[in-house]
Design an enzyme around this catalytic site. Structure first.
Site, PDB file in Angstrom:
ATOM      1  N   GLU A  76       0.796  -1.240   0.000  1.00 42.69           N
ATOM      2  CA  GLU A  76       0.000   0.000   0.000  1.00 42.69           C
ATOM      3  C   GLU A  76       0.828   1.290   0.000  1.00 42.69           C
ATOM      4  O   GLU A  76       0.620   2.173   0.825  1.00 42.69           O
ATOM      5  CB  GLU A  76      -0.954  -0.009   1.201  1.00 42.69           C
ATOM      6  N   GLU A 125      -6.301 -10.761  -1.225  1.00 42.30           N
ATOM      7  CA  GLU A 125      -7.113 -10.578  -0.004  1.00 42.30           C
ATOM      8  C   GLU A 125      -8.577 -10.479  -0.405  1.00 42.30           C
ATOM      9  O   GLU A 125      -9.200  -9.433  -0.269  1.00 42.30           O
ATOM     10  CB  GLU A 125      -6.662  -9.322   0.764  1.00 42.30           C
TER      11      GLU A 125
HETATM   12  C1  XIL Z   1      -6.197  -6.415   8.486  1.00 39.71           C
HETATM   13  C2  XIL Z   1      -6.470  -7.592   9.411  1.00 39.71           C
HETATM   14  O1  XIL Z   1      -7.366  -8.470   8.788  1.00 39.71           O
HETATM   15  C3  XIL Z   1      -7.028  -7.109  10.731  1.00 39.71           C
HETATM   16  O2  XIL Z   1      -7.127  -8.192  11.655  1.00 39.71           O
HETATM   17  C4  XIL Z   1      -6.139  -6.004  11.304  1.00 39.71           C
HETATM   18  O3  XIL Z   1      -6.745  -5.481  12.453  1.00 39.71           O
HETATM   19  C5  XIL Z   1      -5.935  -4.896  10.293  1.00 39.71           C
HETATM   20  O4  XIL Z   1      -5.388  -5.439   9.112  1.00 39.71           O
HETATM   21  N1  XIL Z   1      -4.907  -4.731   3.848  1.00 39.71           N
HETATM   22  C6  XIL Z   1      -3.921  -5.585   4.287  1.00 39.71           C
HETATM   23  C7  XIL Z   1      -4.174  -6.477   5.432  1.00 39.71           C
HETATM   24  O5  XIL Z   1      -2.861  -5.673   3.627  1.00 39.71           O
HETATM   25  O6  XIL Z   1      -3.005  -6.744   6.170  1.00 39.71           O
HETATM   26  C8  XIL Z   1      -5.248  -5.913   6.346  1.00 39.71           C
HETATM   27  O7  XIL Z   1      -5.509  -6.886   7.345  1.00 39.71           O
HETATM   28  C9  XIL Z   1      -6.474  -5.556   5.551  1.00 39.71           C
HETATM   29  C10 XIL Z   1      -6.177  -4.533   4.502  1.00 39.71           C
END
Ligand code: XIL
Length: 379
Positions: free
Chosen positions: A166, A270
């Site tokens: 990101e 994701e």
């Molecule tokens: C999220 C997790 O799922 C949560 O448990 C945590 O509190 C915050 O992060 N983008 C990403 C992930 O790359 O690492 C994030 O994961 C969601 C958004």
């Protein structure tokens, strides 16, 4: 003939007593896959993200769901710098080691997430003992230590790493993070160079959300292409798939997939599909977003209405149709979690809601989409 049609035929034949004919058909037909990982084998890895309880195998039914349905794992939180490197002189290995052992024990592909991310970074990383921001040299040195230590510890075990997460904003420019402020615009390049030097055999990826937004997509393209043109190895891009029931459109996601696949491997890293109303106009997965709880934004506490459940299933099917069309470019599709019970989307961007974004229900039963995806993989 399609495998699903053959299974139907087998059932029909044995029900009518024609077992000898059924036997001969059975020899000719491949056995229909019974799990997602098996169905998509040969197309792409089917992955999931593991939380702490899952990593430590707290529940046997959950472990068996994970190992039977998925062929790849990523840690939802325990490899982020805040968790694994909480103090400058202290690494916390217990959970990350257990995560990697889980993958090896169950013969799964293991992805590392994530080495350099502005979020979930420990407070010490960017400041000195007086609390003042450190210099470019100091931060580069700290990140080199962080990246080298992780990559060497898991060398040959973690196959690929989300090296930078990101770094690009919706308008395609670099995010105004502590990394950019302290190191400067070449910060991303340094992270990839550190990773490559630490473990030349690891696959190295850039990962981001909202990659389907054209300006952001082009910003990511420019960033990665610029590095590759300089001889810095970036093996590909992870497209986070935090979606809604209607956004992004399949077309917008496809355009990004095609464009980013020019850079190398693409992974859908994701995937989750929120069924809930989106508070505000922002369509992203910006973890810092936090909206106060409103009862009317939590409409499905008692269950998902049939029409929404159908839309969700259809949405999974249309996205996987897209992934299959581009399977030559996609190495992995990972859902961000196993069942709806532990999805982060119940709490982001509004804490305390009941969402249904994954392929398995709270009781671990598969949603109807699972059988449809398995069938799709055979077509
Ligand atoms: C999220 C997790 O799922 C949560 O448990 C945590 O509190 C915050 O992060 N983008 C990403 C992930 O790359 O690492 C994030 O994961 C969601 C958004």
């Amino acid at each position: 003939m399609k495998t699903t049609a053959i299974s139907f035929l087998l059932v029909a034949l044995s029900a009518s007593g024609c077992t000898s004919q059924a036997q001969s058909v059975r020899h000719a037909a491949p056995r229909p896959a019974s799990s997602l990982s098996e169905a998509f084998e040969g197309h792409f890895l089917m992955g999931t993200a593991l939380n702490t309880a899952q990593i430590f195998e707290k529940n046997a039914a959950e472990t068996s769901l994970i190992t039977s349905q998925f062929s790849s794992i990523v840690a939802e939180n325990c490899m982020k710098s805040e968790s694994i490197h909480p103090e400058q002189e202290r690494f916390f290995w217990t959970e990350a080691d257990a995560f990697v052992s889980f993958g090896e024990k169950h013969d799964m592909h293991i992805q590392g997430h994530t080495l350099a991310w502005h979020s979930q970074a420990p407070a010490w990383l960017f400041v000195d003992a007086q609390g003042n921001e450190v210099s470019r040299e100091v931060l580069l040195d700290r990140m080199q230590t962080h990246i080298t230590t992780l990559l060497q510890r898991y060398q040959g075990r973690v196959v690929g790493w989300d090296v930078v997460n990101e770094a690009v904003l919706d308008d395609g420019s670099l995010r105004d993070s502590a990394f950019l402020r302290i190191i400067g615009p070449d910060w991303v390049e340094h992270m990839f160079r550190f990773a490559q030097a630490a473990d030349p055999s690891a696959k190295l990826f850039y990962n981001d959300y909202s990659t389907w937004k054209p300006e952001k997509r082009e910003g990511i393209y420019r960033l990665v292409k610029g590095l590759q043109d300089k001889g810095v190895r970036v093996d590909g891009v992870g497209m986070q798939g935090h979606m809604g029931l209607h956004t992004p459109t399949v077309g917008a996601f496809e355009e990004a997939l095609v464009r980013l696949s020019e850079l190398g491997e693409v992974m859908i890293t994701e995937l989750d599909i929120s069924t809930l109303p989106r508070p505000g106009k922002d369509v992203s997965a910006e973890v810092s977003l936090s909206v106060a709880y409103q009862e009317e934004m939590n409409p499905f506490r008692q269950g998902l209405p049939e029409s929404v459940a159908q839309r969700l299933n259809h949405r999974f099917v249309e996205m996987f149709e897209l992934f299959l069309r581009h399977r030559a470019s996609i190495s992995r599709v990972t859902t961000w979690g196993v069942t709806d019970a532990s999805s982060w989307r119940n709490d982001w961007p509004m804490k305390g809601r009941v969402d249904y974004p994954l392929l398995f229900n709270r009781d671990r039963s598969p949603k109807p989409a699972v059988a449809r995806l398995i069938a799709l993989a055979h077509n």
